[in-house]
Design an enzyme around this catalytic site. Structure first.
Site, short mmCIF file in Angstrom:
data_model
loop_
_atom_site.label_atom_id
_atom_site.label_comp_id
_atom_site.label_asym_id
_atom_site.label_seq_id
_atom_site.Cartn_x
_atom_site.Cartn_y
_atom_site.Cartn_z
N ARG A 79 0.81 -1.23 0.00
CA ARG A 79 0.00 0.00 0.00
C ARG A 79 0.84 1.27 0.00
NH1 ARG A 79 -3.07 -3.90 1.69
NH2 ARG A 79 -1.17 -4.51 2.71
N THR A 80 1.79 1.36 0.94
CA THR A 80 2.52 2.63 1.08
C THR A 80 3.29 2.91 -0.21
OG1 THR A 80 2.71 2.16 3.43
CG2 THR A 80 4.11 3.91 2.55
N LYS A 108 25.78 -4.09 -2.37
CA LYS A 108 27.25 -3.98 -2.47
C LYS A 108 27.84 -3.34 -1.23
CE LYS A 108 26.96 -3.19 -7.47
NZ LYS A 108 27.20 -2.18 -8.51
N ARG A 129 11.40 3.80 3.40
CA ARG A 129 11.03 2.82 4.43
C ARG A 129 12.26 2.00 4.75
NH1 ARG A 129 5.84 -1.03 4.53
NH2 ARG A 129 4.98 0.97 5.19
N HIS A 157 5.39 6.07 11.61
CA HIS A 157 4.86 5.94 10.25
C HIS A 157 3.91 7.14 10.06
CE1 HIS A 157 3.58 4.28 6.56
NE2 HIS A 157 3.26 3.05 6.92
#
Ligand code: NCD
Length: 330
Positions: A79-80, A108, A129, A157
């Site tokens: 969703r986000t 890396k 995120r 959030h």
């Protein structure tokens, strides 16, 4: 020694012609709900409502034409991530999607500061995120362009809390005077950490329903208590379902458990069923940030009080509003 100013960076490349520098949040990071007050929330909700009307009328429009969003996700998201992509594209902008960092230079060994400094060379705003608390603040320290926190581990959030509050506001027509019951994983659930903090700007009563090992952290309760909000903790929903205006259910955040067997123990202990709904008020809503696993029985989905799928749509309008604001177009 004279300092060397490279030709491109000598002028300010971050203030392109046409941006409204007096727009609230212009050029700012969105890291925590602590940045908001009621006036700012009302402004955001007003813009989000306009976004809703524009999407309903024309689907997409060119407010952010030419702007680029870097969508950087170190943790899973449906969703986000896709609502930020949709928000940017509905506003005429485009997106650099890094939804699987294992295919990027992160594998890396590139550090977060270097990754964000890379992306800001190509994009106008970064959505991040990351599994660690404080990661967005770290990224923002190194980036000159706005960073939007899309979840930093068990921390915050903020854009979810905004869409949660917008949902309550749109569905129940008010926030003051409500009883909000949060149930599930209140220890690791970042959405309830942000939402409970944001609700301190309103006159609400908070109930926490959780097993002992997943209780709301003491420091968050202390913060909320210091703002004068009544709050009470329970181990079962039974005593409070009848007084609840907003039942906010969360998933057990199994990815944050050190001992996975502990997660198994909790499975199935806090489930909303049609029997639960029979004890709830006629005018109330059930919310969930989603994904739902077993916490809400699918039979509840047909109940008009089940607001969780509508909630996720409100997220699109909130994220459109935020992108327009930080990029100086709202
Ligand atoms: C939440 C999250 O990532 O914190 N999901 C979301 O953004 N809608 C909730 C969760 O994962 O349980």
């Amino acid at each position: 020694m004279t300092s060397f100013t490279p030709p491109i960076h000598g002028s300010n490349p971050h203030l392109p012609f046409g941006d409204q520098q007096d727009s609230p949040f212009y050029g700012q990071d969105i890291l925590s709900v602590k940045q908001f007050d009621r006036a700012k929330l009302e402004y955001i909700f007003g813009v989000a409502h306009e976004m809703y009307e524009m999407v309903a009328r024309v689907g997409s429009f060119d407010l952010l034409k030419g702007k680029i969003l870097a969508n950087l996700f170190y943790e899973p998201s449906t969703r986000t991530s896709s609502s930020f992509t949709s928000a940017m594209e509905r506003l005429g902008g485009s997106v650099i999607p890094i939804n699987n960092v294992s295919y990027s230079s992160v594998t890396k060994g590139e550090s977060l500061p270097d990754t964000v400094r890379t992306l800001e060379a190509y994009a106008d705003v970064i959505v991040l995120r990351h599994p660690e608390i404080g990661s967005s603040a770290l990224a923002a320290k190194y980036a000159k362009k706005p960073v939007i926190n899309a979840g930093d581990g068990a921390g915050e959030h903020p854009t979810q809390a905004l869409l949660d509050l917008f949902t309550i506001h749109e569905e129940l027509g008010r926030v003051d005077g409500l009883t909000v019951t949060m149930m599930g994983d209140l220890k690791y659930g970042r959405t309830v950490h942000s939402l409970s903090r944001l609700l301190t700007l309103y006159d609400v009563k908070l109930n926490y329903v959780a097993p002992e090992m997943l209780r709301m952290p003491a420091e968050i309760k202390a913060e909320i208590g210091a703002k004068g909000l009544p709050q009470a903790a329970y181990e079962s929903l039974e005593p409070v379902i009848g007084e609840t205006d907003v039942l906010y259910v969360t998933r057990v955040q199994k990815e944050r458990f050190e001992d996975p067997s502990k997660h198994e123990e909790l499975k199935g202990s806090y489930v909303v069923t049609t029997e639960t709904m029979a004890k709830a008020k006629d005018e109330m809503i059930v919310m969930h940030p989603l994904p739902r696993v077993w916490e809400i029985d699918m039979a509840v989905d047909d109940d008009p009080r089940a607001a969780y799928f509508r909630q996720m749509e409100y997220g699109l309008y909130i994220r459109m509003a935020l992108l327009a604001m930080v990029l100086g177009k709202a």
